[in-house]
Design an enzyme around this catalytic site. Structure first.
Site, PDB file in Angstrom:
ATOM      1  N   TYR A 120       1.457   0.353  10.408  1.00 46.96           N
ATOM      2  CA  TYR A 120       2.259   0.958   9.624  1.00 46.96           C
ATOM      3  C   TYR A 120       3.729   0.123   9.133  1.00 46.96           C
ATOM      4  O   TYR A 120       3.202  -0.150   9.578  1.00 46.96           O
ATOM      5  CB  TYR A 120       1.661   1.642   9.362  1.00 46.96           C
ATOM      6  CG  TYR A 120       0.341   2.448   7.775  1.00 46.96           C
ATOM      7  CD1 TYR A 120      -0.666   1.394   7.178  1.00 46.96           C
ATOM      8  CD2 TYR A 120       1.302   3.247   6.884  1.00 46.96           C
ATOM      9  CE1 TYR A 120      -0.242   1.117   5.876  1.00 46.96           C
ATOM     10  CE2 TYR A 120       0.552   2.702   5.578  1.00 46.96           C
ATOM     11  CZ  TYR A 120       0.291   2.065   5.214  1.00 46.96           C
ATOM     12  OH  TYR A 120       0.163   2.084   3.184  1.00 46.96           O
ATOM     13  N   ARG A 174       2.457  -2.791  -6.140  1.00 45.03           N
ATOM     14  CA  ARG A 174       3.605  -2.163  -5.652  1.00 45.03           C
ATOM     15  C   ARG A 174       3.581  -1.468  -4.842  1.00 45.03           C
ATOM     16  O   ARG A 174       2.884  -0.801  -4.242  1.00 45.03           O
ATOM     17  CB  ARG A 174       3.619  -0.579  -6.262  1.00 45.03           C
ATOM     18  CG  ARG A 174       4.861  -0.324  -6.760  1.00 45.03           C
ATOM     19  CD  ARG A 174       4.542   1.494  -7.423  1.00 45.03           C
ATOM     20  NE  ARG A 174       3.680   1.977  -5.866  1.00 45.03           N
ATOM     21  CZ  ARG A 174       3.794   2.872  -4.749  1.00 45.03           C
ATOM     22  NH1 ARG A 174       5.118   2.875  -4.213  1.00 45.03           N
ATOM     23  NH2 ARG A 174       3.232   3.351  -4.379  1.00 45.03           N
ATOM     24  N   LYS A 192      -4.195   0.653   6.489  1.00 47.43           N
ATOM     25  CA  LYS A 192      -4.759   1.864   6.021  1.00 47.43           C
ATOM     26  C   LYS A 192      -6.279   2.216   6.862  1.00 47.43           C
ATOM     27  O   LYS A 192      -6.757   2.734   7.716  1.00 47.43           O
ATOM     28  CB  LYS A 192      -5.117   1.547   4.606  1.00 47.43           C
ATOM     29  CG  LYS A 192      -4.812   3.177   4.080  1.00 47.43           C
ATOM     30  CD  LYS A 192      -3.109   3.291   3.738  1.00 47.43           C
ATOM     31  CE  LYS A 192      -2.734   4.876   3.198  1.00 47.43           C
ATOM     32  NZ  LYS A 192      -0.738   4.866   2.753  1.00 47.43           N
ATOM     33  N   GLU A 264      -5.250   1.627  -3.765  1.00 48.14           N
ATOM     34  CA  GLU A 264      -4.175   1.835  -2.577  1.00 48.14           C
ATOM     35  C   GLU A 264      -2.022   0.685  -3.044  1.00 48.14           C
ATOM     36  O   GLU A 264      -3.175  -0.018  -3.319  1.00 48.14           O
ATOM     37  CB  GLU A 264      -4.115   0.891  -1.515  1.00 48.14           C
ATOM     38  CG  GLU A 264      -2.857   1.229  -0.282  1.00 48.14           C
ATOM     39  CD  GLU A 264      -2.266   2.535   0.263  1.00 48.14           C
ATOM     40  OE1 GLU A 264      -1.374   2.934   0.108  1.00 48.14           O
ATOM     41  OE2 GLU A 264      -3.078   4.216   0.355  1.00 48.14           O
ATOM     42  N   ASP A 265      -1.463   1.362  -3.877  1.00 49.12           N
ATOM     43  CA  ASP A 265      -0.322   0.860  -4.266  1.00 49.12           C
ATOM     44  C   ASP A 265      -0.381  -0.281  -5.287  1.00 49.12           C
ATOM     45  O   ASP A 265      -0.181  -1.566  -5.861  1.00 49.12           O
ATOM     46  CB  ASP A 265      -0.229   0.064  -2.883  1.00 49.12           C
ATOM     47  CG  ASP A 265       0.650   0.252  -1.567  1.00 49.12           C
ATOM     48  OD1 ASP A 265       1.155   1.461  -1.593  1.00 49.12           O
ATOM     49  OD2 ASP A 265       0.785  -0.769  -0.850  1.00 49.12           O
ATOM     50  N   ASP A 287      -4.300   7.153  -2.716  1.00 46.46           N
ATOM     51  CA  ASP A 287      -3.604   7.673  -1.779  1.00 46.46           C
ATOM     52  C   ASP A 287      -2.276   8.353  -2.020  1.00 46.46           C
ATOM     53  O   ASP A 287      -0.966   9.027  -1.678  1.00 46.46           O
ATOM     54  CB  ASP A 287      -3.767   6.866   0.021  1.00 46.46           C
ATOM     55  CG  ASP A 287      -2.734   7.640   1.068  1.00 46.46           C
ATOM     56  OD1 ASP A 287      -2.954   8.913   1.045  1.00 46.46           O
ATOM     57  OD2 ASP A 287      -1.777   6.899   1.330  1.00 46.46           O
ATOM     58  N   ASP A 288      -1.773   7.287  -3.230  1.00 46.34           N
ATOM     59  CA  ASP A 288       0.381   6.392  -3.276  1.00 46.34           C
ATOM     60  C   ASP A 288       0.179   8.414  -4.162  1.00 46.34           C
ATOM     61  O   ASP A 288       1.302   8.676  -3.977  1.00 46.34           O
ATOM     62  CB  ASP A 288       0.456   5.864  -3.761  1.00 46.34           C
ATOM     63  CG  ASP A 288      -0.120   4.940  -3.409  1.00 46.34           C
ATOM     64  OD1 ASP A 288       0.405   4.549  -2.240  1.00 46.34           O
ATOM     65  OD2 ASP A 288      -0.746   3.597  -3.849  1.00 46.34           O
ATOM     66  N   ASN A 432       9.885   5.012   2.124  1.00 52.07           N
ATOM     67  CA  ASN A 432       9.025   3.947   2.876  1.00 52.07           C
ATOM     68  C   ASN A 432       8.781   2.643   2.398  1.00 52.07           C
ATOM     69  O   ASN A 432       9.326   2.624   1.675  1.00 52.07           O
ATOM     70  CB  ASN A 432       8.474   3.650   3.600  1.00 52.07           C
ATOM     71  CG  ASN A 432       6.784   4.887   3.506  1.00 52.07           C
ATOM     72  OD1 ASN A 432       6.160   3.734   2.528  1.00 52.07           O
ATOM     73  ND2 ASN A 432       6.087   5.982   2.994  1.00 52.07           N
TER      74      ASN A 432
END
Length: 580
Positions: A120, A174, A192, A264-265, A287-288, A432
């Site tokens: 990850y 993203r 993930k 996610e993203d 999760d973001d 990150n």
């Protein structure tokens, strides 16, 4: 013992010449043993006991020696450590996963601290950027594109496992701090879900990585002959929402109303509104927004036990960045303050401030119009500031949180100001991968002369100052939260994931940090204990689901929830042919 027929037309029989003299080619079907060897979830290769190989039909398909799984892990680690770059290590581990997930997860579980940065962040970012060029044709996730509209439910039937409990889905807009990678973002759901399994024991046969390919606005991708996604601009109209809705409904129909679907993203344009649309219609979270918030809150709650550090309600928070992560953390902090101090959310938000690309988020900007919806709750009636440093001078914060993906934002001047303003300033550089961090651990400790309480989104090595003081920075890794959330959902067959779940997960996480770990500077437990941490978080989440009635199955709450949770956790060192 083969899966082919014995008829004269059987394509598994050898090629031969026909009457005209030409060669008739016949193509093999999988034998029973080859079929077992092609099942990466159960296949154990040379770690299969010799006496079992005959029953599985794999005698002769693997070398004759028996290698215990622990020894095979050691062999693979030697090979892994011989690789010269993180991407090479990532690809090597992925090749193992393609053949034997049991071996792959035995490696991850045994060496999680060393391996997590490879599977990850930060390495997964580089893997995503190179996804189309390193693609091996492996069956590792599903690709649902605009071209599949109207057929999503039928497409899900192509997935080999009918018992999926946990899905991670991205539209690739993203990816970390790297921007729009389109279908190349598949590396994120894959990584993930690997952590769902390694960190919380979600069975690898029950997870599904998905990319919704709605195009990409990246000219690099659009001009890349090897790019594997749709070569069109990103869809922004009704077709986008229609595909998302079709996907959610198809997953619920195929896998059940309690299937967990993690966003996610997704880009800011869609992330907040999609979460708002689906949070009461499906078992879902982002999760973001929520996972990042929970792990950040967990660190803040743990810091309250450090001498000289303020409590949540005593802090003045200043964020660099007001996107998904920033506003998600800010809202959960406010939620926690409102619960712990029994005040309204509006009152709890008063000491939380955001700085975006245009400066400090203020009431004046709100009144002028154009302020995005997710920022409006933090538009306070204060003077305008054009940049982050000016906001520090105005607000005199005790905690700064970086979620802007702008490296160098917390420079020497910023850190020195924080040290001058506070006995124990909080500095959280959460962006990150590592290249996007607002500052490094060494910089933060050096520039504050060891006064700061530091956390980060990417891993940093321990820091020793010239006077001999040694600090072990804690990584606010979302892997402390989302696997436990998923396991708790599974333990209760929960049909919803709520903000309160994120709060109880954060609170539980903070309780897993020992006094010695806090004294060393770490706000998080070591990754070596992450499966135990996940189990405790799962207990808290499952208990809350039962207590609030958001469970799909009307069963009595287990008397020993911890034992129930542990019984659900996949262990790669157990018999791979045991029932699950």
């Amino acid at each position: 013992r083969t899966m082919s027929s014995n008829s004269s037309n059987d394509p598994s029989r050898p090629s031969r010449r026909n009457r005209s003299g030409s060669v008739t080619h016949r193509y093999s079907r999988l034998t029973f043993g080859a079929y077992n060897a092609k099942d990466p979830v159960k296949y154990a290769g040379v770690s299969t006991p010799v006496e079992r190989r005959k029953a599985l039909g794999i005698r002769g398909l693997v070398p004759p020696a028996y290698v215990p799984l622990e020894l095979d892990v050691q062999r693979c680690m030697e090979q892994l450590r011989s690789k010269t770059s993180p991407l090479e290590k990532y690809i090597y581990l992925a090749s193992i996963q393609d053949v034997s997930e049991r071996l792959y997860y035995a490696i991850l579980v045994s060496h999680v601290t060393e391996i997590m940065p490879i599977v990850y962040t930060p390495t997964v970012g580089e893997a995503c950027e190179n996804f189309s060029r390193t693609y091996r044709g492996t069956l590792r996730g599903m690709y649902v594109s605009l071209q599949d509209a109207g057929s999503v439910r039928r497409i899900l039937d192509n997935w080999p496992s009918p018992h999926v409990t946990t899905i991670v889905v991205t539209d690739g807009e993203r990816i970390l701090g790297l921007g729009d990678l389109g279908v190349n973002g598949m590396g994120i759901p894959i990584g993930k879900l690997a952590l769902y399994t390694a960190c919380a024991g979600i069975h690898p046969a029950h997870v599904l990585p998905v990319v919704l390919d709605v195009g990409t606005n990246s000219e690099t991708n659009l001009n890349d002959p090897y790019y594997l996604g749709l070569k069109q601009k990103r869809e922004r109209g009704p077709a986008y929402d229609a595909l998302v809705e079709e996907f959610f409904l198809a997953c619920q129909d195929k896998f059940g109303a309690d299937v967990l679907i993690q966003f996610e993203d997704f880009g800011n344009l869609n992330a907040f509104r999609l979460l708002e649309q689906w949070k009461d219609r499906a078992c879902t979270f982002n999760d973001d927004i929520q996972g990042t918030a929970s792990v950040a809150l967990g660190g803040l709650l743990a810091s309250e036990r450090i001498p000289g550090c303020k409590t949540l309600s005593e802090h003045t928070f200043l964020f660099s960045g007001a996107g998904e992560a920033g506003t998600g953390i800010a809202e959960l902090i406010a939620y926690a303050i409102s619960i712990e101090k029994d005040v309204s959310l509006e009152e709890a938000r008063q000491n939380i401030f955001l700085v975006d690309s245009k400066g400090l988020v203020t009431k004046k900007r709100l009144d002028a119009g154009g302020l995005q919806h997710h920022k409006q709750s933090f538009a306070h009636d204060v003077e305008e500031c054009s940049n982050f440093k000016a906001a520090i001078d105005l607000l005199k914060p005790s905690a700064i949180i970086g979620v802007s993906a702008m490296p160098g934002t917390f420079d020497q001047e910023v850190c020195e100001k924080m040290a001058a303003l506070n006995e124990r300033p909080m500095i959280a550089a959460l962006s990150n991968p590592t290249s996007k961090a607002e500052c490094t651990a060494e910089q933060a400790y050096t520039w504050t002369n060891g006064k700061c309480i530091f956390s980060s989104g990417s891993p940093f090595a321990p820091v020793t100052l010239p006077d001999g003081r040694r600090f072990v920075p804690g990584q606010g890794n979302n892997a402390y939260i989302f696997p436990g959330i998923g396991l708790g959902h599974l333990a209760a067959a929960a049909t919803r994931i709520t903000d309160h779940d994120m709060y109880v997960a954060a609170k539980t996480l903070s309780e897993q940090v020992s006094e010695d770990e806090l004294a060393s500077g770490s706000l998080y437990p070591p990754l070596s204990r992450i499966r135990e941490v996940s189990a405790h978080i799962a207990v808290a989440v499952a208990n809350h689901a039962y207590d609030t009635g958001v469970v799909a199955i009307a069963e009595d709450k287990p008397e020993d929830m911890y034992a129930h949770v542990k019984s659900l956790m996949y262990d790669p060192f157990e018999d791979p042919f045991a029932a699950h």
